[in-house]
Design an enzyme around this catalytic site. Structure first.
Site, mmCIF file in Angstrom:
data_model
loop_
_atom_site.group_PDB
_atom_site.id
_atom_site.type_symbol
_atom_site.label_atom_id
_atom_site.label_comp_id
_atom_site.label_asym_id
_atom_site.label_seq_id
_atom_site.Cartn_x
_atom_site.Cartn_y
_atom_site.Cartn_z
ATOM 1 N N GLU A 160 -5.719 -5.606 4.712
ATOM 2 C CA GLU A 160 -4.448 -5.076 5.372
ATOM 3 C C GLU A 160 -3.011 -5.414 4.676
ATOM 4 O O GLU A 160 -2.281 -4.344 4.754
ATOM 5 C CB GLU A 160 -4.403 -5.109 6.904
ATOM 6 C CG GLU A 160 -5.658 -4.618 7.676
ATOM 7 C CD GLU A 160 -5.414 -2.940 7.572
ATOM 8 O OE1 GLU A 160 -4.433 -2.441 7.920
ATOM 9 O OE2 GLU A 160 -6.399 -2.511 7.529
ATOM 10 N N LYS A 204 1.765 -7.445 8.355
ATOM 11 C CA LYS A 204 0.601 -6.603 8.908
ATOM 12 C C LYS A 204 -0.410 -7.668 9.422
ATOM 13 O O LYS A 204 -0.823 -8.462 8.755
ATOM 14 C CB LYS A 204 -0.051 -5.723 8.071
ATOM 15 C CG LYS A 204 0.645 -4.449 8.124
ATOM 16 C CD LYS A 204 -0.208 -3.305 7.233
ATOM 17 C CE LYS A 204 0.308 -1.938 7.657
ATOM 18 N NZ LYS A 204 -0.669 -0.946 6.977
ATOM 19 N N GLU A 242 2.465 -5.055 2.659
ATOM 20 C CA GLU A 242 3.104 -5.249 3.899
ATOM 21 C C GLU A 242 2.685 -6.910 4.469
ATOM 22 O O GLU A 242 1.660 -6.723 5.266
ATOM 23 C CB GLU A 242 2.925 -4.136 4.962
ATOM 24 C CG GLU A 242 3.538 -2.870 4.403
ATOM 25 C CD GLU A 242 3.256 -1.824 5.345
ATOM 26 O OE1 GLU A 242 4.083 -1.392 6.518
ATOM 27 O OE2 GLU A 242 2.110 -0.966 5.236
#
Length: 462
Positions: free
Chosen positions: A328, A322, A319
């Site tokens: 992350e 993020k 992602e």
């Protein structure tokens, strides 16, 4: 069709052409959408059909994705957002409308669980936490009133390991006292309705807080000395089992020892900032492959033996939007162009990383199939390595480890060595009875002495 579309179609066609094994009933994946470069839902659905993944968890509701999953036989977990909780808790009509729009509107897509909110109890918002159970109850009642497939949907919520005040050793597992009141009521409802307690165990974060080599091996399911729980007298060989059994202990301490557990998230980042110990491709590949092998073995955990907990890997894609450290944005199992980040053994028909069973390069008399022989562990091999061999053997096609599950003819003696002996011999027998089929990284040996005992019959010797 543009050049990129041609590229995606070619990749999917190749993946579909090698598909040869069915999905694993316990294996799921998280589909996060905090990104601006995700493949189309249709492309993702085609990709998933080439894998052994049988479940997908959404963090909310994506109508296009849900439609794309129709007919795939892959079940979904969908989410009611934290922002939905107040209206769901106070208005039964709102719960019925939510169900109608997000479940009943998709009759051709199997939905197994609705997760109400995400990590609500850890937010420190007492008002929202107090509304969580009423929201869960109202959605459950709406589903029951709707009947049909909707009545079989389980309603739950997802928690992080932060709900525990104590997790080491696993037998001491306990929830934070200030959460006990809410959890007591929520878990009572879950147990009454047969819904699971959903938790996010991350051995990666445990390693971050204790970055020693022995901790890394423990977290990656690699050979290690194990960690003794002095109270239960159980020696744990990996962090995943230890974390799950800490949750199991906490549920028992709360008064609900029989509540099912589902792993809503677990994974390992393949890259990170310089300050993020262990976040690299090698460790991510080791964790994912070894976790999948452990789940395939159906060994379970010491407190939940003989079955694998339903586990959702984090995550299908990175992602890229993020915030936070690099890790992350680095958990994805596949890139947006649908190529794998690393070989996680997820593609149907693929093999997992495992102890060597390859034939020797030079031909000699040792390549001749050996009959009247059994494959057993060498003397002196420790339980940590035998657990690796056991997990690997039981995960292979054609190997039946049912007899070493509770109630099976070969379950007793309930030791790692005894169970590994049975599983390693099973693999040797079904793989061709060649000398190299009894290698297991030099930890096994062939014997002419039949290891069968009592009602436990070892295949072979024919």
């Amino acid at each position: 069709m543009d050049r990129r579309s041609n590229h995606l179609s070619l990749i999917l066609a190749l993946l579909l052409s090698v598909s040869s094994s069915s999905a694993q009933s316990f294996l799921g994946v998280n589909y996060g959408e905090v990104a601006d470069n995700l493949p189309s839902p249709d492309a993702t659905a085609r990709l998933l059909k080439t894998t052994t993944i049988s479940k997908v968890r959404l963090y909310g509701v994506d109508a296009n994705f849900i439609r794309a999953m129709a007919g795939t036989k892959i079940s979904l977990v969908i989410g009611a957002s934290n922002g939905d909780i107040p209206s769901l808790a106070t208005d039964t009509a709102a719960a019925s409308r939510w169900l109608s729009a997000n479940v009943l509107a998709f009759p051709d897509t199997p939905i197994s669980i609705i997760s109400v909110g995400n990590e609500v109890l850890e937010l420190g918002d007492a008002s929202l936490a107090s509304q969580l159970l009423p929201a869960i109850q109202n959605l459950h009642n709406a589903a029951m009133a709707a009947g049909g497939a909707a009545a079989g949907i389980k309603i739950s919520t997802v928690n992080t390991m932060a709900v525990l005040s104590q997790s080491d050793p696993p037998s001491s597992g306990a929830f934070h006292p200030d959460l006990n009141s809410n959890l007591q009521q929520i878990v009572a409802f879950l147990q009454k309705t047969g819904s699971p307690f959903m938790i996010n165990p991350y051995p990666y974060f445990a390693y971050q807080s204790d970055p020693r080599p022995e901790t890394l091996a423990f977290c990656l399911f690699q050979p290690n000395a194990g960690r003794l729980d002095a109270v239960s007298k159980i020696t744990y060989m990996n962090m995943f089992d230890a974390q799950l059994d800490a949750v199991k202990s906490a549920l028992g301490r709360l008064g609900f020892p029989n509540t099912d557990i589902v792993v809503a998230e677990t994974g390992w980042p393949y890259r990170g900032d310089s300050s993020e110990a262990g976040a690299n491709l090698e460790n991510a590949k080791a964790y994912t492959n070894n976790l999948i092998s452990h789940l395939k073995s159906q060994v379970g955990t010491p407190l939940m033996p003989g079955k694998s907990v339903d586990t959702y890997l984090f995550a299908l894609y990175d992602e890229d939007l993020k915030p936070g450290p690099t890790s992350e944005r680095s958990f994805g199992l596949f890139h947006p162009d649908l190529t794998p980040t690393y070989d996680a053994g997820l593609t149907s028909g693929s093999t997992s990383v495992a102890p060597s069973t390859a034939p020797p390069q030079s031909g000699n008399s040792s390549n001749i199939p050996t009959s009247n022989m059994w494959c057993v562990p060498k003397d002196g091999v420790d339980d940590a390595q035998l657990q690796v061999d056991l997990d690997y053997a039981c995960a292979q096609q054609g190997v039946d480890c049912g007899p070493i599950q509770p109630g099976g003819a070969c379950y007793d003696p309930n030791t790692v060595r005894s169970h590994a002996t049975y599983a390693m011999n099973q693999l040797y027998q079904v793989a061709g009875r060649n000398s190299w089929n009894c290698d297991f990284s030099k930890t096994a040996i062939l014997t002419s002495e039949n290891p069968s005992y009592a009602s436990c019959v070892y295949p072979g010797g024919q």
